[in-house]
Scaffold this active site. Sequence first.
Site, PDB file in Angstrom:
ATOM      1  N   TYR A 178      58.272  36.369 -17.613  1.00  0.00           N
ATOM      2  CA  TYR A 178      57.578  35.446 -18.520  1.00  0.00           C
ATOM      3  C   TYR A 178      56.087  35.719 -18.587  1.00  0.00           C
ATOM      4  N   THR A 182      44.152  48.727 -11.310  1.00  0.00           N
ATOM      5  CA  THR A 182      45.405  49.013 -12.006  1.00  0.00           C
ATOM      6  C   THR A 182      45.527  50.509 -12.271  1.00  0.00           C
ATOM      7  N   GLU A 240      57.622  36.956 -13.465  1.00  0.00           N
ATOM      8  CA  GLU A 240      57.013  38.161 -14.023  1.00  0.00           C
ATOM      9  C   GLU A 240      57.496  38.428 -15.456  1.00  0.00           C
ATOM     10  N   SER A 250      54.061  21.151 -30.217  1.00  0.00           N
ATOM     11  CA  SER A 250      55.349  21.427 -29.575  1.00  0.00           C
ATOM     12  C   SER A 250      55.349  22.842 -29.001  1.00  0.00           C
ATOM     13  N   HIS A 297      61.341  36.833 -11.651  1.00  0.00           N
ATOM     14  CA  HIS A 297      61.606  36.119 -12.883  1.00  0.00           C
ATOM     15  C   HIS A 297      60.337  35.586 -13.531  1.00  0.00           C
ATOM     16  N   PHE A 314      64.900  57.240 -12.574  1.00  0.00           N
ATOM     17  CA  PHE A 314      65.078  55.843 -13.009  1.00  0.00           C
ATOM     18  C   PHE A 314      64.185  54.882 -12.233  1.00  0.00           C
ATOM     19  N   ARG A 316      54.643  58.238 -20.596  1.00  0.00           N
ATOM     20  CA  ARG A 316      55.226  58.794 -19.371  1.00  0.00           C
ATOM     21  C   ARG A 316      56.582  58.149 -19.095  1.00  0.00           C
ATOM     22  N   THR A 367      62.324  28.579 -25.574  1.00  0.00           N
ATOM     23  CA  THR A 367      62.188  29.707 -26.483  1.00  0.00           C
ATOM     24  C   THR A 367      62.741  29.355 -27.857  1.00  0.00           C
ATOM     25  N   TYR A 406      42.386  49.224 -20.920  1.00  0.00           N
ATOM     26  CA  TYR A 406      43.709  48.783 -20.477  1.00  0.00           C
ATOM     27  C   TYR A 406      44.775  49.258 -21.457  1.00  0.00           C
ATOM     28  N   HIS A 432      70.697  43.849 -21.966  1.00  0.00           N
ATOM     29  CA  HIS A 432      70.028  42.547 -22.091  1.00  0.00           C
ATOM     30  C   HIS A 432      68.531  42.663 -21.856  1.00  0.00           C
ATOM     31  N   PHE A 433      68.149  43.244 -20.729  1.00  0.00           N
ATOM     32  CA  PHE A 433      66.721  43.138 -20.448  1.00  0.00           C
ATOM     33  C   PHE A 433      65.890  44.099 -21.281  1.00  0.00           C
ATOM     34  N   HIS A 434      66.499  45.212 -21.711  1.00  0.00           N
ATOM     35  CA  HIS A 434      65.751  46.019 -22.669  1.00  0.00           C
ATOM     36  C   HIS A 434      65.641  45.306 -23.999  1.00  0.00           C
ATOM     37  N   MET A 451      66.798  60.422 -18.775  1.00  0.00           N
ATOM     38  CA  MET A 451      67.996  59.724 -18.297  1.00  0.00           C
ATOM     39  C   MET A 451      69.089  59.712 -19.356  1.00  0.00           C
ATOM     40  N   ASP A 502      31.931  36.421 -22.832  1.00  0.00           N
ATOM     41  CA  ASP A 502      32.723  37.320 -21.980  1.00  0.00           C
ATOM     42  C   ASP A 502      33.611  36.455 -21.108  1.00  0.00           C
ATOM     43  N   SER A 553      39.419  44.817 -11.644  1.00  0.00           N
ATOM     44  CA  SER A 553      40.848  44.663 -11.923  1.00  0.00           C
ATOM     45  C   SER A 553      41.388  45.876 -12.658  1.00  0.00           C
ATOM     46  N   ASP A 607      60.648  59.685 -19.115  1.00  0.00           N
ATOM     47  CA  ASP A 607      61.704  59.437 -18.127  1.00  0.00           C
ATOM     48  C   ASP A 607      62.972  58.946 -18.817  1.00  0.00           C
ATOM     49  N   ASN A 665      36.401  41.773 -13.556  1.00  0.00           N
ATOM     50  CA  ASN A 665      37.324  42.232 -14.582  1.00  0.00           C
ATOM     51  C   ASN A 665      37.414  43.753 -14.569  1.00  0.00           C
ATOM     52  N   THR A 703      45.875  42.770 -10.700  1.00  0.00           N
ATOM     53  CA  THR A 703      46.508  41.790 -11.583  1.00  0.00           C
ATOM     54  C   THR A 703      46.179  40.367 -11.142  1.00  0.00           C
ATOM     55  N   THR A 750      42.819  39.489 -12.257  1.00  0.00           N
ATOM     56  CA  THR A 750      42.835  39.188 -13.679  1.00  0.00           C
ATOM     57  C   THR A 750      43.310  37.765 -13.930  1.00  0.00           C
ATOM     58  N   ASN A 789      42.384  40.675 -22.712  1.00  0.00           N
ATOM     59  CA  ASN A 789      40.969  40.970 -22.504  1.00  0.00           C
ATOM     60  C   ASN A 789      40.217  41.089 -23.811  1.00  0.00           C
ATOM     61  N   SER A 847      52.676  34.142 -32.639  1.00  0.00           N
ATOM     62  CA  SER A 847      52.206  32.915 -33.272  1.00  0.00           C
ATOM     63  C   SER A 847      50.998  33.195 -34.157  1.00  0.00           C
ATOM     64  N   THR A 899      38.261  31.456 -16.983  1.00  0.00           N
ATOM     65  CA  THR A 899      37.642  31.582 -18.301  1.00  0.00           C
ATOM     66  C   THR A 899      38.160  30.518 -19.250  1.00  0.00           C
ATOM     67  N   LYS A 907      60.338  27.596 -30.016  1.00  0.00           N
ATOM     68  CA  LYS A 907      59.345  28.494 -30.592  1.00  0.00           C
ATOM     69  C   LYS A 907      59.911  29.222 -31.805  1.00  0.00           C
TER      70      LYS A 907
HETATM   71  C1  HEM Z   1      66.271  33.560 -23.048  1.00  0.00           C
HETATM   72  C2  HEM Z   1      66.372  33.374 -21.822  1.00  0.00           C
HETATM   73  C3  HEM Z   1      66.878  34.394 -20.810  1.00  0.00           C
HETATM   74  C4  HEM Z   1      67.985  34.242 -20.076  1.00  0.00           C
HETATM   75  C5  HEM Z   1      68.934  33.077 -20.151  1.00  0.00           C
HETATM   76  C6  HEM Z   1      68.070  35.389 -19.195  1.00  0.00           C
HETATM   77  C7  HEM Z   1      69.077  35.588 -18.264  1.00  0.00           C
HETATM   78  C8  HEM Z   1      69.157  36.664 -17.410  1.00  0.00           C
HETATM   79  C9  HEM Z   1      70.117  36.824 -16.368  1.00  0.00           C
HETATM   80  C10 HEM Z   1      71.201  35.805 -16.028  1.00  0.00           C
HETATM   81  C11 HEM Z   1      69.891  37.995 -15.738  1.00  0.00           C
HETATM   82  C12 HEM Z   1      70.617  38.569 -14.540  1.00  0.00           C
HETATM   83  C13 HEM Z   1      71.802  39.336 -14.908  1.00  0.00           C
HETATM   84  C14 HEM Z   1      72.345  40.148 -13.765  1.00  0.00           C
HETATM   85  O1  HEM Z   1      71.582  40.736 -12.973  1.00  0.00           O
HETATM   86  O2  HEM Z   1      73.574  40.214 -13.680  1.00  0.00           O
HETATM   87  C15 HEM Z   1      68.773  38.597 -16.392  1.00  0.00           C
HETATM   88  C16 HEM Z   1      68.236  39.809 -16.035  1.00  0.00           C
HETATM   89  C17 HEM Z   1      67.030  40.265 -16.515  1.00  0.00           C
HETATM   90  N1  HEM Z   1      66.273  39.699 -17.505  1.00  0.00           N
HETATM   91 FE1  HEM Z   1      66.721  38.020 -18.538  1.00  0.00          FE
HETATM   92  N2  HEM Z   1      67.038  36.218 -19.434  1.00  0.00           N
HETATM   93  C18 HEM Z   1      66.267  35.638 -20.409  1.00  0.00           C
HETATM   94  C19 HEM Z   1      65.108  36.146 -20.921  1.00  0.00           C
HETATM   95  C20 HEM Z   1      64.466  37.263 -20.443  1.00  0.00           C
HETATM   96  C21 HEM Z   1      63.177  37.684 -20.850  1.00  0.00           C
HETATM   97  C22 HEM Z   1      62.301  36.977 -21.860  1.00  0.00           C
HETATM   98  C23 HEM Z   1      62.893  38.823 -20.172  1.00  0.00           C
HETATM   99  C24 HEM Z   1      61.682  39.700 -20.209  1.00  0.00           C
HETATM  100  C25 HEM Z   1      60.733  39.661 -21.005  1.00  0.00           C
HETATM  101  C26 HEM Z   1      64.029  39.107 -19.327  1.00  0.00           C
HETATM  102  C27 HEM Z   1      64.093  40.193 -18.481  1.00  0.00           C
HETATM  103  C28 HEM Z   1      65.118  40.430 -17.616  1.00  0.00           C
HETATM  104  C29 HEM Z   1      65.160  41.520 -16.669  1.00  0.00           C
HETATM  105  C30 HEM Z   1      64.057  42.549 -16.471  1.00  0.00           C
HETATM  106  C31 HEM Z   1      66.376  41.441 -15.987  1.00  0.00           C
HETATM  107  C32 HEM Z   1      67.005  42.314 -14.925  1.00  0.00           C
HETATM  108  C33 HEM Z   1      66.230  43.210 -14.110  1.00  0.00           C
HETATM  109  C34 HEM Z   1      67.027  43.991 -13.113  1.00  0.00           C
HETATM  110  O3  HEM Z   1      68.094  43.577 -12.643  1.00  0.00           O
HETATM  111  O4  HEM Z   1      66.552  45.093 -12.805  1.00  0.00           O
HETATM  112  N3  HEM Z   1      64.964  38.153 -19.523  1.00  0.00           N
HETATM  113  N4  HEM Z   1      68.333  37.762 -17.408  1.00  0.00           N
HETATM  114 CU   LIG Z   2      65.328  36.247 -14.698  1.00  0.00          CU
END
Ligand code: HEM
Ligand SMILES: [Cu+2]
Lengths: 668, 142
Positions: free
Chosen positions: A287, A148, A285, A314, A283, A102, A71, A358, A61, A418-420, A79, A134, A144, A75, A141, A200, A203, A123, A298, A210, A361
């Site tokens: 997490y 993938t 996903e 806690s 969403h 993209f 890969r 979070t 995996y 944000h999400f990156h 971009m 195991d 799975s 990309d 397994n 998935t 899994t 795993n 941890s 398990t 933590k």
């Molecule tokens: C700490 C708490 C978090 C909050 C409050 C939060 C909040 C948000 C919000 C409001 C959006 C939507 C924004 C928009 O589309 O205009 C968003 C998008 C996103 N968040 Fe978070 N987020 C949090 C944690 C995370 C975590 C832990 C991940 C991934 C490991 C994550 C991954 C993403 C992804 C992938 C998107 C957008 C995907 C897309 O539109 O293609 N976020 N988040």
């Molecule tokens: Cu979300």
Amino acid sequence: MLGKLSWDVIPFDQPLPMIASAVVALAILGVLAWVFLAGHFPYLWREWITSVDHKRIGVMYTLLALLMLLRGFSDAVMMRSQQALAFQAPGYLPPDHFNQVFSAHGTIMIFFGAMPFVIGLMNLVVPLQLGVRDVAFPTLNSVSFWLTATGALLVNISLVIGEFARTGWLPYPPLSETAYSPGVGVDYYLWAVQISGVGTLLTGINFVTTILKMRAPGMSYLRMSMFCWTSLAASLLIVAAFPILTATLAMLTLDRYFGFHFFTNEAGGNMLMFVNLIWAWGHPEVYILVLPAFGIFSEVISTFSSKPLFGYRSMVAATLFICIVSFMVWLHHFFTMGAGADVNAAFGIATSIIAVGTGVKIYNWMFTMYGGRIRFATPMLWSLGFMVTFVIGGMTGVLLAVPPADFLLHNSLFLVAHFHNVIIGGVLFGAFAGYTYWFPKAFGFRLHEGWGKLAFWLTLIGFYVTFVPLYAVGLLGMTRRMQHFDVSAWYPWVLAAGVGMLITTAGVVAQIVQLVVSIRQRAALRDATGDPWDGRSLEWATPSPPPVFNFAALPHVEGEEPYWSIKQRAREQNRLRDEPDYEPIEMPRNSPTGFICAFFATVMGFALIWHIWWMVALGALGALATFVVFAWRDIPEYVIPAAEVARIDRANRSARREALVTYTGPRP
Amino acid sequence: MSNADDRHAQRRDTDGLERYDIDTAPGDEYLGDTEVGSGLRGYVIGLGLATLLTIASFWLLGTNLIWAPGIPVALVVLAIAQMGVHLVFFLHITTGPDNTNNALALAFGVLIVVLVIGGSIWIMANLDHNLMPMNAIMNMNR
Ligand code: HEM
Ligand SMILES: [Cu+2]
């Protein structure tokens, strides 16, 4: 006869993908030829391809994940460089191609990079930490994993034969419906994700079973390591969320293949329902990805601070809290879709609340380090980089969770940043921490520290130089997924992000060099003791690499941090525990079921994409037949004789004794 | 038999949940010691009840036993009964102490289903909230 397939679907006129895929194809052929000519194939077949050993499957995996990350990364390079060149200019990627890039980037990174990485580490480690031999269903397994791999293969085939989706990583209708995406791109997406999604889900079921049913004697829930807890939470989320994904994509498939109207504008369809459903999976996903990473941090932070995890209970509570609340926030991905203020406010508040879990933590990790003797090895560096970076990402998330702010920032590069920020800084840093931390367990030698540290610093700096400018340019109004742009105020930021990409590339190269250098210097990096980091959980009680059966006798657990207490007792009394009575051990036999099933699934998926119906039937029949043959086999197990068990365990014990004699640290 | 029983001795741990203190091969199934006969009886009863409930829901439509607007309600009741039969006879959810895991899993599943379906209905019903009412648009066009 061959459905939509013909010579025209191969993009001979586009030099870039053709050259890229030719290079990759040659590399693959070269490796295959070497494997066969050098006579390695029987070994590979016996020890890896048909293996049902959770450790081997975990390694495969991880390998798949590393390849797919490369890969997806190429990309990303395309971009970023396209945008750097496309200020008032067309750049070098035509829009049609840029859109595929993209879409493939997001799909590959989430489904075939991050997911297999996280699942691979689960795993490798979970059964060891639980003190068992195991997972609950070893052959499943393997199925799975290979399913993938099928998905990953299909996405990569689309590079040469046909095209990939142009819809982004979540194919929103109406764009993804036949009217606007008549080609096979979306179908590649659908079948790749569906087939790997089945893997998935299996899994998830496997790990829930398990962890709930197969712990070592005495390993009560509140004695499990944090990583097992977060893996349990992630597996529960998989079981609950992936069926939503499967059903939603199945409905889109019905729309495309049989003219249904689930998400069309006519005949009672509603495209907004797709957005709603896909995020009800989407969403949770995020997490599913980040919870196991929290578990890794941890383990790492506690080990390298030489202290028990602060606030263990806690942490467990926060994990379960996140697990449930992650199903109550999905609307924050479409605040702008048209719901009224009350709905938006409710989901906005729920979203901000999830950050509390979070936060708990983060504080616990800080208190774990407080007063500890911290060792700054590579896994610990990744963890520290994570803590700083993730807090920033979480805060921008909370900002986006305020609906009025989101109306301005939605789908801007601020969102992309944000999400990156959370996925790279959270999931990837966690996966890299786990990779360096458990590598010696899997292979018996450590990774090179110097190159590892260099890779960490380059990746960290590269990350900030890439994504801080994207936050800024997002606030200036630049939207995501632009093939070219004309606004001069954006240009410097886009260039800066391009520079960040170069630094990150150096980080990726350092990571590859680290692996190569470590393999070449493996004799010097050898971990003879099986416990290179002075670990605290049960995986460190086994030799590195562990034997197939993991434990000669199942450990009896008497408290939290089971291996730490065993080790402390040994240090106190200056001797190991008495040798157990060795008994023969039954282990599941290897099985090609997974590989053969996946072979037929690949045939079937490919045929479905190209509408080659006879081949679909062939693939389905083959997969079914494989399953039947497996179900009817008579001898599912083989026995490892007691003498062999004793030989392996005595070697481990003598290594431990050696370590005990030469131990100079504090004794209890 | 007694030897196997020893190997599969059930134990109860400090968390009050029990599991098999196993050392069998991974993937090996422990088929409890209930007899085949009694197990089969359960399945047959379940099958009978499930069939009965299915037939009843089709049959109801054809009769005027129930006041017409009440038929959906009757169908919902029959459907819920059907789920109960499946849970008890096929999935073996009971209230016994050895069933904590199953009960928890069921509760988790129900919670998620309620959240997702309830949430979706709420969201989808609310999506035209910011649109002008249809007759206002008509008036504007005039
Ligand atoms: C700490 C708490 C978090 C909050 C409050 C939060 C909040 C948000 C919000 C409001 C959006 C939507 C924004 C928009 O589309 O205009 C968003 C998008 C996103 N968040 Fe978070 N987020 C949090 C944690 C995370 C975590 C832990 C991940 C991934 C490991 C994550 C991954 C993403 C992804 C992938 C998107 C957008 C995907 C897309 O539109 O293609 N976020 N988040
Ligand atoms: Cu979300």
